[in-house]
Scaffold this motif. Sequence first.
Motif, short mmCIF file in Angstrom:
data_model
loop_
_atom_site.label_atom_id
_atom_site.label_comp_id
_atom_site.label_asym_id
_atom_site.label_seq_id
_atom_site.Cartn_x
_atom_site.Cartn_y
_atom_site.Cartn_z
N SER A 158 0.84 -1.21 0.04
CA SER A 158 -0.09 0.08 0.04
C SER A 158 0.81 1.37 0.03
CB SER A 158 -1.02 0.08 1.21
OG SER A 158 -1.61 1.13 1.30
N LEU A 159 1.81 1.42 0.83
CA LEU A 159 2.78 2.47 0.96
C LEU A 159 3.38 2.64 -0.38
CD1 LEU A 159 4.46 2.09 4.68
CD2 LEU A 159 2.44 3.37 3.88
N ARG A 160 4.23 1.62 -0.96
CA ARG A 160 4.72 1.71 -1.99
C ARG A 160 3.92 2.17 -3.49
NH1 ARG A 160 9.86 -1.68 -2.31
NH2 ARG A 160 9.52 -2.44 -4.57
N LEU A 190 12.21 3.07 -2.11
CA LEU A 190 12.38 3.83 -0.75
C LEU A 190 11.93 2.86 0.27
CD1 LEU A 190 11.33 7.32 -1.80
CD2 LEU A 190 13.36 6.62 -0.99
N VAL A 191 10.98 2.09 0.24
CA VAL A 191 10.62 1.22 1.36
C VAL A 191 10.75 -0.21 0.90
CG1 VAL A 191 8.74 0.32 2.98
CG2 VAL A 191 8.83 2.78 2.23
N GLY A 192 11.76 -0.86 1.64
CA GLY A 192 12.03 -2.26 1.25
C GLY A 192 11.74 -3.32 2.54
N MET A 193 11.21 -4.57 2.18
CA MET A 193 11.02 -5.20 3.12
C MET A 193 11.58 -6.53 3.07
SD MET A 193 6.82 -6.74 4.11
CE MET A 193 6.72 -8.39 4.67
N ALA A 194 12.32 -6.99 4.00
CA ALA A 194 12.94 -8.17 4.09
C ALA A 194 11.94 -9.63 4.04
CB ALA A 194 13.99 -8.34 5.35
N THR A 195 12.10 -10.24 3.17
CA THR A 195 11.22 -11.34 3.08
C THR A 195 11.57 -12.80 3.52
OG1 THR A 195 12.04 -11.85 0.80
CG2 THR A 195 10.00 -10.53 1.12
N GLU A 196 12.92 -12.77 4.09
CA GLU A 196 13.35 -14.00 4.64
C GLU A 196 13.34 -13.69 6.23
OE1 GLU A 196 15.02 -16.90 3.66
OE2 GLU A 196 15.01 -17.21 5.83
#
Lengths: 444, 444
Positions: free
Chosen positions: B191-193, B205-211
């Motif tokens: 949503s933010l992206r 600018l917004v990254g999310m680690a998936t591991e």
Amino acid sequence: MLNRYARRMERSTVDTPPPGRSPSAGTAEPVPNQVGLETMAKEARAAQRWLAASSGALRGQLLEAMATALENDITEILLANRRDLDGSAALTVAQRDRLTLNAARVEAMAASVREVGRQRDVVGEVVDGWVLPNGLRVRRIRVPLGVVGVIYENRPNVTSDASALALYSGNAILLRGSSQAFYSNRAIVESLRSAISEVGLPEGLVGMATETSREGALAFMQLGAAMDVLIPRGGPELIATVRSQATVPTIIDGDGNCHVYVDASADLGMAVDIIKNAKTQRPGVCNAMETLLIHVDVAEPLLRLLDEELAAVELRGDERTRQICERALEATEEDYAREFLDLILAVRVVDSLNEAIDHIRRFSSGHSEAIITESFANAQCFEREVDAACVLVNASTRFVDGGQLGMGAEIGISTQKLHARGPMGIEQLTTTKIVIEGEGQVRH
Amino acid sequence: MLNRYARRMERSTVDTPPPGRSPSAGTAEPVPNQVGLETMAKEARAAQRWLAASSGALRGQLLEAMATALENDITEILLANRRDLDGSAALTVAQRDRLTLNAARVEAMAASVREVGRQRDVVGEVVDGWVLPNGLRVRRIRVPLGVVGVIYENRPNVTSDASALALYSGNAILLRGSSQAFYSNRAIVESLRSAISEVGLPEGLVGMATETSREGALAFMQLGAAMDVLIPRGGPELIATVRSQATVPTIIDGDGNCHVYVDASADLGMAVDIIKNAKTQRPGVCNAMETLLIHVDVAEPLLRLLDEELAAVELRGDERTRQICERALEATEEDYAREFLDLILAVRVVDSLNEAIDHIRRFSSGHSEAIITESFANAQCFEREVDAACVLVNASTRFVDGGQLGMGAEIGISTQKLHARGPMGIEQLTTTKIVIEGEGQVRH
């Protein structure tokens, strides 16, 4: 109360010779108990409480007494320094020079201490403050960090400089110099401690680690919560060890791989003056220039001028540089990444300001970066886009120094982003505390 | 220029399900390429350059768009949250509550984002500046840190709160939440992206680690120079891992072992109100009181009052406490050292202000410490001698919170001394850069 502080602290941490070096024949020294690091750190912590509660006037008086003590103890300090020099045959000429003291140098050390003691006092300063709608009064107050550690290499003047900055800002200090400078450092610390005792403060405010082995260094940087911050002053090897091994929070005084970019619009006379100054005025220091970037439009005239003006400097350039300046050697990627600390200059011709900024973003160590330009827009762009502690427009990188910038003496130049960035003076040796005062307010 | 930023960044970092959890039957998801942490960090670094050059107006517009996107995506976010709740049978009631979202909670998240975007812009602020005798003009300017990392536990609102604070202060953010909240966090990040993309900025600018394994957490905190600061939000185990394993500089949001000391001169009615508020208004948070220290002169009347007023609280006291208050259990050293985060209160009767301060110096976690007193001298002494992020006089420790103190939303409360101490808002997510402008000055 402070002046009635009994001289209970024993002169115990500065009397042990470094392991592995037997005392010279004929100098029969007492063999005191070696005080462990933890004990020294505890003494420092306890002593700092007294200093934190002291007035700026007393701290000023303390630094004056420290300066006077150094002046009075010149003979002892020079004798100790002679002993270090005699015991250190393996030093290079530059190392020996850094280690060597003489009367003028000790007097300069005393003058530095005195100057720090005349700075504005920052302890207790109200950084900001406000009143909340519920009547609570909030103030953010500057307070000492607590126990500051410094681990450093040969120069004995760091002993007195760092002590002056730490104590004036209300901190205790733990020092860990090199084995080559052991006797010099010990003599300086003894002199400083006598002054501390004289003004009625606990000598434990300045502690010196006496175990000068590598294990000693590791133990020092792994004091954990006993130390509030560790500032390493030394070469890349020391910095790397601190980065990987320290359990204490650190402020890194890192490399200075400094760039000067000469824009297409630059005044070339100004450019030559700044380049000469930044590269040759003192090539062995962190704020000296290491790489020159030149806009292609001015590459030919500038390099022709520099060929003569930088005759004593070895040039290492990219292809376009070498086409203009025949004496230039080929520059490798490592040359662009390196801090030469010598009369060697890496050179690269770029097609645009953006290419220069990209090069700097790739190779910068985050210390100091300069642009020479007459273009307002390019100056603004460089200031904004270059990510370093200091960004200069039309000025020599050599100005990046606490004293030169009017920020007072410095304990180092931080190349990190957290806490302190750039020259670290007394203000950077403090933290803040939030004080909230009310009349019984509770949260709803 | 910024609005013409092509939407080149792929939506690649947020589409991978957590390892070890197979997608629910029936929800056939695309199987995208897993993007490595390093790639995500590089995207963030590149994207941050755009944000650093952006205006405060654009960043305000970005946060407004992020808030609106969260409101528009409530259905998707709640569905994802349902999936997390269905997959997490092993949670305690409190954990489940922290994980659970509903429409009101998502709307509150949006409101928080919007509020951050209405704060004063701090990027580019001139912290101080001066002119040197040689004409050089020096300015210290506030700039973003760069890439901020946050590693956190169950609460999905941290995802939007931390993103809002990081982006508004000009930073990119890398997020690493818990596996229990994976789908909720992913939906929020998506949503933010979409909002970031909408205003023409790079989604990286917004990254999310998936591991979400332990190895993934270690890799995240060992990104080295790819991340400028890491802020852990979680329990003691997470903090300890970060302390020992992180290669990225960290700001620790640590424990709150908060004390309230009731002085001999205290207004006992005020003391009871503050103690009740500090202990019971929300016992599970870091600014709740954990230990009560009482001057012996008021121990008997105060404990009699508290016996009734704190009927729901388990008391653990020293011998003198138990003599007055029979229901109190025996307090151990561990009780004084612990953050109960529960309706349990450690109590100790002391003979003096100094004894109270010594107790606090020994057990304090450096968060928030309060005194209840009518004595000006004792208030001053407590303010000066207690070494904590926040020191309160006649007010509840529960006020130590960025919003309550008028400092805006916070990404955490720092209990360390370097860089940030106390509530960390947008200002604490910045560093400074020294800009020096001249007309060709060189150093002599």
